[in-house]
Enzyme design. Structure first.
Site, PDB file in Angstrom:
ATOM      1  N   HIS A 132      86.173 -47.140 -48.683  1.00  0.00           N
ATOM      2  CA  HIS A 132      85.066 -47.598 -49.107  1.00  0.00           C
ATOM      3  C   HIS A 132      84.967 -48.957 -49.120  1.00  0.00           C
ATOM      4  CE1 HIS A 132      88.566 -48.968 -52.612  1.00  0.00           C
ATOM      5  NE2 HIS A 132      88.902 -49.555 -51.739  1.00  0.00           N
ATOM      6  N   ASN A 133      83.915 -49.236 -48.139  1.00  0.00           N
ATOM      7  CA  ASN A 133      83.132 -50.676 -48.261  1.00  0.00           C
ATOM      8  C   ASN A 133      83.415 -50.886 -47.259  1.00  0.00           C
ATOM      9  OD1 ASN A 133      84.615 -51.209 -52.126  1.00  0.00           O
ATOM     10  ND2 ASN A 133      82.253 -51.250 -51.376  1.00  0.00           N
TER      11      ASN A 133
END
Length: 341
Positions: free
Chosen positions: A239-240
């Site tokens: 994520h991210n």
């Protein structure tokens, strides 16, 4: 099978034709196996020795290699690039879907662009937008409010979760999962508390995503894959993560959360990269690299121990375990030598 003359190929590739332009080509083959009706390429001069026995109807090569071949030739600055472009012209790969199958489920408010094709048992959920000429293979899942840009091709059994954006002219291979939850948890006195992943995934244009690769949605902001990125099979993008334009990532690479990778990077296979660090533009990391710290200068980086026989490796591993002890002994010897001087 489609046929194209050597003169037509030269025109499309911007190559210099040497020989009979009326010769018809129907496919490409490697130099050692190429036969009549096929074209091959010589991308490195060290393989010139194969030219004398080559049975292909034509060869793509550099001008420096031309004196070593007396058959039909296309002269290019980069024969390997010529091979790639010609392969696109002669591509016989089928569509992932050719029409909208009766067994496909499409929500009433989903938007399906002109010329789009959706395979058997695919699911297109509420609010999804499928662009013009998109191909969605059999068994795919396209979640609520997901967007797939025009001309993209999605092979069978791909899952694209809710609110994910996939740009135009992308290629997604079978088994890929885009937008699943990132690995986000808090700890409450030894018990894990899940953090809902409220961001999404934004994939740019002309991106390729390999089979069984997973790209997690962001915790708050989006995971971002910029235009022109190519990702091999079995990669994990947490994520991210943010990946810059035209970066290439080889198979089995693992990227931890909130990593930022620059433009035009090359990441070798089975590389592991720590989260919350930044890698600048123009970095190459060789295969099985372990990246624990930021990289601020372009260049080629490597880690790990090269292959040895098991016997040699065991000796090396034993020595590695004693490095700290050896360092202390060396400092002690240096100190005594300095004192004696």
């Amino acid at each position: 099978m489609a046929r194209i003359t050597l003169a037509e190929i030269a025109d499309k590739l911007g190559a210099e034709l040497r020989g009979d332009g009326s010769v018809e080509i129907q496919s490409i083959a490697g130099m050692e196996k190429a036969a009549e009706g096929q074209i091959t390429f010589l991308s490195a001069s060290k393989y010139r020795k194969h030219l004398a026995e080559c049975q292909a109807s034509a060869v793509m090569l550099k001008e420096a290699d031309l004196p070593f071949f007396d058959g039909n030739a296309l002269v290019l600055k980069d024969p390997y690039l010529g091979y790639a472009l010609l392969a696109q012209l002669l591509d016989t790969t089928p569509k992932s879907a050719s029409n909208i199958a009766p067994s496909a489920y499409i929500a009433d408010d989903a938007i399906i662009g002109e010329g789009a094709a959706i395979g058997h048992n695919a699911v297109i959920e509420s609010g999804a937008q499928i662009g013009a000429n998109v191909q969605i293979g059999a068994g795919c899942f396209i979640g609520q409010n997901a967007v797939i840009g025009a001309g993209s091709k999605v092979w069978a059994n791909v899952s694209i979760y809710h609110s994910v954006t996939l740009g135009s002219d992308c290629l997604v291979q079978s088994g890929a999962v885009i937008g699943s939850d990132g690995f986000g948890y808090a700890n409450d006195r030894g018990k894990w508390v899940k953090i809902p992943q409220l961001g999404s995934v934004h994939v740019g244009n002309n991106v390729e995503i390999g089979a069984c690769t997973t790209i997690d949605r962001g915790a708050l902001d989006d995971t971002v894959i910029a235009d022109g990125v190519i990702i091999d099979n079995h990669c994990q993008i947490a994520h991210n993560v943010s990946i810059g334009e035209n970066t290439a990532i080889a198979g089995a690479t693992t990227m931890a959360g909130s990593l930022k990778i620059g433009k035009h990077c090359f990441i070798g296979g089975a590389t592991v990269i720590n989260g919350h660090i930044e890698i600048t533009d123009g970095v190459t990391i060789t295969g099985m690299g372990m990246v624990m710290r930021p990289i601020s200068e372009p260049g080629v980086y490597s880690s790990g121990i090269p292959l040895q026989t098991n016997r040699e490796w065991r000796k090396t591993a034993a020595r590695v375990m004693k490095i700290e002890e050896m360092n202390k002994r060396l400092k002690s010897v240096e100190k005594k030598l300095n004192e004696s001087n």
